[in-house]
Design a protein around this motif. Structure first.
Motif, short mmCIF file in Angstrom:
data_model
loop_
_atom_site.label_atom_id
_atom_site.label_comp_id
_atom_site.label_asym_id
_atom_site.label_seq_id
_atom_site.Cartn_x
_atom_site.Cartn_y
_atom_site.Cartn_z
N GLY A 286 3.98 35.40 -27.83
CA GLY A 286 2.98 35.51 -26.78
C GLY A 286 3.39 34.75 -25.54
N ASN A 287 2.75 35.08 -24.42
CA ASN A 287 3.02 34.33 -23.19
C ASN A 287 1.91 33.32 -22.89
OD1 ASN A 287 1.52 36.95 -22.29
ND2 ASN A 287 1.22 35.57 -20.56
N ARG A 288 0.76 33.47 -23.55
CA ARG A 288 -0.37 32.59 -23.30
C ARG A 288 -0.96 32.15 -24.64
NH1 ARG A 288 -6.28 34.19 -20.95
NH2 ARG A 288 -6.92 32.14 -20.16
N ILE A 289 -1.01 30.83 -24.86
CA ILE A 289 -1.51 30.29 -26.11
C ILE A 289 -2.83 29.59 -25.83
CG2 ILE A 289 -0.99 28.88 -28.13
CD1 ILE A 289 1.10 31.05 -27.58
N VAL B 292 -12.24 26.15 -26.57
CA VAL B 292 -10.84 26.11 -26.19
C VAL B 292 -10.49 24.68 -25.79
CG1 VAL B 292 -9.07 26.98 -24.62
CG2 VAL B 292 -10.87 28.52 -25.42
N LYS B 293 -9.64 24.04 -26.59
CA LYS B 293 -9.27 22.65 -26.32
C LYS B 293 -8.03 22.54 -25.43
CE LYS B 293 -12.50 20.67 -28.74
NZ LYS B 293 -13.55 19.85 -28.08
N GLY B 294 -7.23 23.59 -25.37
CA GLY B 294 -6.03 23.53 -24.56
C GLY B 294 -5.41 24.90 -24.41
N GLU B 295 -4.55 25.03 -23.43
CA GLU B 295 -3.90 26.30 -23.13
C GLU B 295 -2.46 26.03 -22.71
OE1 GLU B 295 -4.24 29.86 -19.78
OE2 GLU B 295 -5.97 28.58 -20.21
N LEU B 296 -1.56 26.89 -23.14
CA LEU B 296 -0.15 26.78 -22.80
C LEU B 296 0.34 28.10 -22.24
CD1 LEU B 296 2.62 25.26 -22.96
CD2 LEU B 296 2.88 26.26 -25.25
N ASP B 297 1.02 28.04 -21.10
CA ASP B 297 1.66 29.21 -20.52
C ASP B 297 3.14 29.18 -20.88
OD1 ASP B 297 2.62 31.28 -19.00
OD2 ASP B 297 1.68 30.63 -17.12
N LEU B 298 3.54 30.05 -21.81
CA LEU B 298 4.93 30.10 -22.26
C LEU B 298 5.80 31.01 -21.40
CD1 LEU B 298 4.85 30.23 -26.18
CD2 LEU B 298 5.87 28.46 -24.75
N GLY B 299 5.19 31.82 -20.55
CA GLY B 299 5.96 32.79 -19.79
C GLY B 299 6.33 33.98 -20.66
N ALA B 300 6.94 34.97 -20.03
CA ALA B 300 7.32 36.20 -20.74
C ALA B 300 8.30 35.88 -21.86
CB ALA B 300 7.92 37.19 -19.76
N TYR B 301 8.16 36.57 -22.97
CA TYR B 301 9.02 36.33 -24.14
C TYR B 301 10.45 36.75 -23.85
CZ TYR B 301 11.12 36.74 -28.73
OH TYR B 301 11.97 36.61 -29.81
N ALA B 302 11.37 35.90 -24.25
CA ALA B 302 12.79 36.21 -24.19
C ALA B 302 13.43 35.63 -25.44
CB ALA B 302 13.43 35.61 -22.94
N ALA B 303 14.09 36.49 -26.22
CA ALA B 303 14.66 36.06 -27.49
C ALA B 303 15.67 34.94 -27.32
CB ALA B 303 15.31 37.26 -28.19
#
Length: 268
Positions: free
Chosen positions: A228-231, A239-250
Motif C-alpha cells: 500500500g501507499n497509505r497506512i 486512527v492513531k497514526g498514518e504513514l505515507d509510503l509512496g507508490a509501491y516499488a519492488a
C-alpha cells in the motif's frame, strides 16, 4: 507528530474533499453484548483518497474489519455519516445498499466464497449479469480481467475445487472487479494462502492499483501492508497514526524498514 507520519497538512485520516472517494464524519459503531456496550469505532473523521492503496492495520479488536464494513455499506454506523462518491449511504435501506454495493464496491475476503457448483468463469460473470448488462459485454470484461491475472482459458472452465488456492483467490479478485467498482475492499486476502500464492495475489493488487483502482485492505501482515501507499493505524476505534509510503516499488528495499519503524512507534 511522529517523523513517520504523513507530511499532509491535514490531521491523520484527513485530505482535501475533492480527492476523497469516501469520507466519514464522526463515524461511530457500538455493539451491545449482554447489556454491555462496546464502542468499536469512535467519532472517526476519515477520507479515503481516490486511487490510493489504503492499508488498515492495528491490534486485534481495534475495529479494522468493522471500519471496512462501515465504509462499504455492509454495516450501518451507529452514529455519523459515510459519504461514498458523493452519496450519503449512512441511512440507506438494505435493498438500496445492496444495489449500491453491486455497482460501486468490490470485495475480496480471506474466504474466497466461490460457488463450488459453478466454473470460475460463471462465478465471475454472475455479479455482472445481476446489473442487467448484456452477457456478451460481461463475458468480454471477464476475459480481459482473467488475462490480467494470468488465468488461462482452460483454467477458467474449471470449478473452484479443481484449482489452487492462489488461482481461486485471483478469480475472486476478478469477480470483485467485474462491475468496475470505485473501491476494491480486501479483508486479509492472503490469510489462507501459502507464501508463493500470497506473493502472486499481492503483486496483482499492486498492479491493479497501478492502473488507478482504489483499494482499501485490512491486514495484520507487514509483507502485505508494504504494497500500500497509505497506512492507517487503528487502536481503540480511532486512527492513531498514518504513514505515507509512496507508490509501491519492488526495488525499494527501505520500504519494509520504514513501515516497521512506524508500527513500532504505534506500539505494534
Amino acid at each position: 507528530m511522529s517523523a513517520h507520519t504523513t507530511d499532509r497538512p491535514s490531521p491523520p485520516g484527513e485530505a482535501p474533499e475533492a480527492d476523497a472517494v469516501i469520507s466519514t464524519k464522526k463515524l461511530s459503531k457500538t455493539f451491545s453484548l449482554q447489556s454491555v456496550q462496546q464502542h468499536v469505532l469512535k467519532n472517526m473523521d476519515l477520507r479515503i483518497l481516490r486511487g490510493d492503496f489504503t492499508v488498515v492495520m492495528g491490534p486485534s479488536g481495534a475495529g479494522k474489519s468493522t471500519l471496512l464494513y462501515a465504509l462499504s455499506g455492509m454495516d450501518r454506523p451507529t452514529l455519523g455519516t459515510v459519504v461514498f462518491d458523493g452519496t450519503d449511504i449512512s441511512g440507506a435501506s438494505q435493498d438500496r445498499l445492496a444495489v449500491f454495493r453491486r455497482s460501486h464496491c468490490g470485495f475480496v475476503f480471506q474466504q474466497m466464497n466461490l460457488l463450488d457448483s459453478m466454473s470460475l468463469m460463471d462465478n465471475v460473470m454472475a455479479p455482472g449479469l445481476l446489473t442487467k448488462r448484456r452477457r456478451a459485454e460481461v463475458a468480454r470484461r471477464a476475459v480481459e480481467l482473467f488475462d490480467l491475472v494470468d488465468i488461462d482459458a482452460a483454467t477458467r472452465k474449471k470449478f473452484p475445487g479443481m484449482v489452487s488456492g492462489g488461482e481461486a483467490q485471483r478469480a475472486a479478485i476478478v469477480r470483485a472487479l467485474i462491475n468496475e467498482p470505485d473501491v476494491l475492499f480486501a479483508d486479509e486476502p492472503t490469510g489462507q494462502l501459502n507464501s508463493e500464492n500470497s506473493t502472486k495475489v499481492l503483486d496483482l493488487l499492486a498492479r491493479i492499483n497501478g492502473r488507478g483502482q482504489s483499494i482499501v485492505m485490512v491486514t495484520h501482515d507487514v509483507r502485505s501492508a508494504v504494497r500500500g501507499n497509505r497506512i492507517l493505524y487503528l487502536r481503540d476505534g480511532t486512527v492513531k497514526g498514518e504513514l505515507d509510503l509512496g507508490a509501491y516499488a519492488a526495488e525499494d528495499e527501505g520500504r519494509t524498514a520504514r513501515l516497521s519503524g512506524f508500527l513500532a512507534d504505534m506500539g505494534w
